[in-house]
Design a protein around this motif. Structure first.
Motif, PDB file in Angstrom:
ATOM      1  N   GLU A 150       0.818  -1.220   0.000  1.00 54.49           N
ATOM      2  CA  GLU A 150       0.000   0.000   0.000  1.00 54.49           C
ATOM      3  C   GLU A 150       0.848   1.265   0.000  1.00 54.49           C
ATOM      4  O   GLU A 150       0.395   2.327  -0.424  1.00 54.49           O
ATOM      5  CB  GLU A 150      -0.935   0.012   1.224  1.00 54.49           C
ATOM      6  N   LYS A 151       2.084   1.178   0.493  1.00 51.10           N
ATOM      7  CA  LYS A 151       2.939   2.348   0.587  1.00 51.10           C
ATOM      8  C   LYS A 151       3.982   2.413  -0.533  1.00 51.10           C
ATOM      9  O   LYS A 151       4.809   3.324  -0.557  1.00 51.10           O
ATOM     10  CB  LYS A 151       3.658   2.353   1.937  1.00 51.10           C
ATOM     11  N   SER A 152       3.924   1.478  -1.469  1.00 49.80           N
ATOM     12  CA  SER A 152       4.996   1.363  -2.462  1.00 49.80           C
ATOM     13  C   SER A 152       4.751   2.229  -3.696  1.00 49.80           C
ATOM     14  O   SER A 152       3.605   2.502  -4.071  1.00 49.80           O
ATOM     15  CB  SER A 152       5.141  -0.103  -2.897  1.00 49.80           C
ATOM     16  N   ASP A 153       5.855   2.657  -4.323  1.00 51.98           N
ATOM     17  CA  ASP A 153       5.795   3.395  -5.585  1.00 51.98           C
ATOM     18  C   ASP A 153       5.788   2.457  -6.783  1.00 51.98           C
ATOM     19  O   ASP A 153       5.239   2.786  -7.833  1.00 51.98           O
ATOM     20  CB  ASP A 153       7.016   4.318  -5.713  1.00 51.98           C
ATOM     21  N   PHE A 154       6.433   1.298  -6.631  1.00 49.19           N
ATOM     22  CA  PHE A 154       6.531   0.344  -7.727  1.00 49.19           C
ATOM     23  C   PHE A 154       6.744  -1.051  -7.161  1.00 49.19           C
ATOM     24  O   PHE A 154       7.092  -1.222  -5.983  1.00 49.19           O
ATOM     25  CB  PHE A 154       7.671   0.714  -8.686  1.00 49.19           C
ATOM     26  N   ILE A 155       6.508  -2.037  -8.004  1.00 51.89           N
ATOM     27  CA  ILE A 155       6.778  -3.428  -7.635  1.00 51.89           C
ATOM     28  C   ILE A 155       8.155  -3.797  -8.157  1.00 51.89           C
ATOM     29  O   ILE A 155       8.496  -3.495  -9.306  1.00 51.89           O
ATOM     30  CB  ILE A 155       5.714  -4.378  -8.216  1.00 51.89           C
ATOM     31  N   PHE A 156       8.927  -4.459  -7.333  1.00 53.62           N
ATOM     32  CA  PHE A 156      10.267  -4.888  -7.714  1.00 53.62           C
ATOM     33  C   PHE A 156      10.345  -6.407  -7.548  1.00 53.62           C
ATOM     34  O   PHE A 156      10.174  -6.929  -6.452  1.00 53.62           O
ATOM     35  CB  PHE A 156      11.304  -4.191  -6.841  1.00 53.62           C
ATOM     36  N   VAL A 157      10.575  -7.102  -8.661  1.00 48.08           N
ATOM     37  CA  VAL A 157      10.560  -8.565  -8.639  1.00 48.08           C
ATOM     38  C   VAL A 157      11.956  -9.110  -8.919  1.00 48.08           C
ATOM     39  O   VAL A 157      12.565  -8.803  -9.950  1.00 48.08           O
ATOM     40  CB  VAL A 157       9.574  -9.133  -9.687  1.00 48.08           C
ATOM     41  N   TYR A 210       0.262 -14.862  -8.061  1.00 46.62           N
ATOM     42  CA  TYR A 210       0.426 -13.430  -7.811  1.00 46.62           C
ATOM     43  C   TYR A 210      -0.607 -12.582  -8.548  1.00 46.62           C
ATOM     44  O   TYR A 210      -0.512 -11.351  -8.548  1.00 46.62           O
ATOM     45  CB  TYR A 210       1.845 -12.998  -8.218  1.00 46.62           C
ATOM     46  N   ILE A 211      -1.589 -13.233  -9.155  1.00 43.46           N
ATOM     47  CA  ILE A 211      -2.508 -12.515 -10.031  1.00 43.46           C
ATOM     48  C   ILE A 211      -3.317 -11.446  -9.291  1.00 43.46           C
ATOM     49  O   ILE A 211      -3.520 -10.339  -9.812  1.00 43.46           O
ATOM     50  CB  ILE A 211      -3.442 -13.508 -10.784  1.00 43.46           C
ATOM     51  N   GLU A 212      -3.774 -11.735  -8.084  1.00 42.96           N
ATOM     52  CA  GLU A 212      -4.575 -10.745  -7.346  1.00 42.96           C
ATOM     53  C   GLU A 212      -3.741  -9.493  -7.051  1.00 42.96           C
ATOM     54  O   GLU A 212      -4.222  -8.362  -7.205  1.00 42.96           O
ATOM     55  CB  GLU A 212      -5.111 -11.351  -6.050  1.00 42.96           C
ATOM     56  N   LEU A 246      -4.241  -5.561  -8.577  1.00 43.90           N
ATOM     57  CA  LEU A 246      -4.285  -4.361  -7.736  1.00 43.90           C
ATOM     58  C   LEU A 246      -3.229  -3.347  -8.192  1.00 43.90           C
ATOM     59  O   LEU A 246      -3.490  -2.141  -8.233  1.00 43.90           O
ATOM     60  CB  LEU A 246      -4.045  -4.737  -6.274  1.00 43.90           C
ATOM     61  N   ALA A 247      -2.055  -3.854  -8.530  1.00 40.82           N
ATOM     62  CA  ALA A 247      -0.981  -2.967  -8.998  1.00 40.82           C
ATOM     63  C   ALA A 247      -1.375  -2.288 -10.304  1.00 40.82           C
ATOM     64  O   ALA A 247      -1.099  -1.092 -10.508  1.00 40.82           O
ATOM     65  CB  ALA A 247       0.298  -3.777  -9.185  1.00 40.82           C
ATOM     66  N   LYS A 248      -2.003  -3.036 -11.183  1.00 37.44           N
ATOM     67  CA  LYS A 248      -2.452  -2.457 -12.458  1.00 37.44           C
ATOM     68  C   LYS A 248      -3.473  -1.355 -12.205  1.00 37.44           C
ATOM     69  O   LYS A 248      -3.437  -0.296 -12.843  1.00 37.44           O
ATOM     70  CB  LYS A 248      -3.045  -3.546 -13.342  1.00 37.44           C
ATOM     71  N   ILE A 294       6.585 -13.644 -13.731  1.00 37.23           N
ATOM     72  CA  ILE A 294       5.668 -12.678 -13.113  1.00 37.23           C
ATOM     73  C   ILE A 294       5.580 -11.420 -13.972  1.00 37.23           C
ATOM     74  O   ILE A 294       4.489 -10.863 -14.183  1.00 37.23           O
ATOM     75  CB  ILE A 294       6.129 -12.333 -11.690  1.00 37.23           C
ATOM     76  N   SER A 295       6.712 -10.983 -14.496  1.00 37.48           N
ATOM     77  CA  SER A 295       6.731  -9.816 -15.383  1.00 37.48           C
ATOM     78  C   SER A 295       5.851 -10.053 -16.609  1.00 37.48           C
ATOM     79  O   SER A 295       5.077  -9.175 -17.022  1.00 37.48           O
ATOM     80  CB  SER A 295       8.169  -9.525 -15.803  1.00 37.48           C
ATOM     81  N   LYS A 296       5.986 -11.239 -17.190  1.00 37.04           N
ATOM     82  CA  LYS A 296       5.182 -11.569 -18.373  1.00 37.04           C
ATOM     83  C   LYS A 296       3.687 -11.591 -18.024  1.00 37.04           C
ATOM     84  O   LYS A 296       2.847 -11.115 -18.798  1.00 37.04           O
ATOM     85  CB  LYS A 296       5.597 -12.914 -18.947  1.00 37.04           C
ATOM     86  N   LYS A 297       3.347 -12.143 -16.879  1.00 39.89           N
ATOM     87  CA  LYS A 297       1.940 -12.179 -16.454  1.00 39.89           C
ATOM     88  C   LYS A 297       1.398 -10.763 -16.301  1.00 39.89           C
ATOM     89  O   LYS A 297       0.253 -10.484 -16.694  1.00 39.89           O
ATOM     90  CB  LYS A 297       1.827 -12.958 -15.145  1.00 39.89           C
ATOM     91  N   TYR A 298       2.216  -9.854 -15.763  1.00 42.02           N
ATOM     92  CA  TYR A 298       1.774  -8.470 -15.607  1.00 42.02           C
ATOM     93  C   TYR A 298       1.540  -7.821 -16.965  1.00 42.02           C
ATOM     94  O   TYR A 298       0.551  -7.100 -17.167  1.00 42.02           O
ATOM     95  CB  TYR A 298       2.820  -7.690 -14.812  1.00 42.02           C
ATOM     96  N   ASP A 299       2.433  -8.083 -17.908  1.00 40.02           N
ATOM     97  CA  ASP A 299       2.222  -7.595 -19.273  1.00 40.02           C
ATOM     98  C   ASP A 299       0.939  -8.164 -19.863  1.00 40.02           C
ATOM     99  O   ASP A 299       0.176  -7.458 -20.537  1.00 40.02           O
ATOM    100  CB  ASP A 299       3.405  -7.982 -20.169  1.00 40.02           C
TER     101      ASP A 299
END
Length: 295
Positions: free
Chosen positions: A141-148, A162-164, A168-170, A198-203
């Motif tokens: 909730e306090k983050s600027d970006f996700i770092f994987v 990690y889909i949920e 939320l990040a999207k 995970i990166s590909k799933k986000y894309d």
């Protein structure tokens, strides 16, 4: 007209396939190259032990006063990759330098282009990437970006766990920074999901991912720059060696270098026909392929 173009395209792909040469020993082509950019995991070792013959192969290449850069998508600084190789008793005389996606990622994080607070996805063994980095690990909730850097538990999870969080990040319009674009890696006899999955799933769900490492050109340019520092002739002939079509070989294709696909890693259990089919379907073409990197 469309069918005609499709037929021509099919012929062009078949010609590229036919130009790929199978070799049994690296010595068959070693004289053609002044330097190697060589993958680590899947080419030198499987995460648990070194592959037979690989150390001797690189030593023989080095004895000819040639250059070897180890290029890894490890999401940690090169020092830690060296420690792992040392633990596997891999002789440091086999290479000139190690460059990792973790090295480049640290530079990117310190540039402050993504923000100062990240939600980190990855195991504790990757936390050394934060050494000397002015980015804090905070709650989502306090983050600027996700770092994987990886999965929390890559033995039991995959990207779908990690889909949920990704949805939320999207919704928040967050960027996802990936320090290891690999989709899979060989660990012993198993294939383990990496941060790239995970990166590909986000894309795939419409998020914005930034991937640091192979196949993207900056990490290859870093290696080429170091090779030219060691040997400043203008026409160094460089080959990329790797077991990943989507990372090593694609990167070589993008930057215009020859490449050798090693089949003992990600392709270990595939038949020759299946491998060639995969090459054709992806449109990523090595110059050579070899079962294992031996002299």
């Amino acid at each position: 007209m469309t069918e005609s173009l499709s037929y021509i395209s099919e012929l062009q792909m078949d010609k590229k396939l036919n130009r790929i040469e199978e070799i049994t020993n690296f010595v068959e082509i070693s004289d053609n190259y002044d330097a190697l950019i060589c993958d680590v995991w899947g080419v030198l070792h499987n995460g648990q032990k070194l592959f037979d013959g690989v150390e001797e192969c690189l030593k023989r290449f080095k004895k000819e006063n040639k250059i070897i850069i180890l290029l890894s998508n490890a999401p940690r600084p090169s020092l830690y990759v060296k420690k792992m190789l040392d633990n596997l008793s891999f002789n440091e005389e086999c290479y000139d330098k190690i460059i990792t996606s973790g090295d480049l990622t640290k530079k990117s994080l310190n540039s402050n282009i993504f923000g100062r607070n990240c939600y980190h996805i990855g195991p504790d063994r990757d936390l050394n990437i934060f050494d000397g980095v002015e980015v804090s690990r905070v709650e989502f909730e306090k983050s600027d970006f996700i770092f994987v850097t990886g999965l929390f538990d890559d033995e039991n999870e995959d990207e779908n766990d990690y889909i949920e969080l990704l949805l939320l990040a999207k919704e928040r319009g967050m960027k996802l920074i990936c320090a290891n674009p690999d989709l899979l890696v060989q660990r012993g006899n198993k294939l383990i999901p990496c941060a790239g999955s995970i990166s590909k799933k986000y894309d795939d769900i419409g998020g914005e991912s930034i991937n640091i490492g192979k196949p993207y050109s900056p990490i290859f340019e870093e290696a080429i720059s170091f090779i030219n520092e060691l040997d400043n002739k203008a026409d160094n002939k460089i080959m990329v060696i790797g077991d990943g079509l989507d990372t090593d070989i694609k990167g070589a294709n993008i930057i215009g270098l020859d490449s050798l696909l090693v089949l003992g890693g990600l392709f270990a259990d595939n038949s020759r026909d299946k491998i060639l089919e995969s090459i054709k379907n992806k449109g990523i073409y090595p110059n050579y392929y070899i079962n294992e990197l031996i002299w």
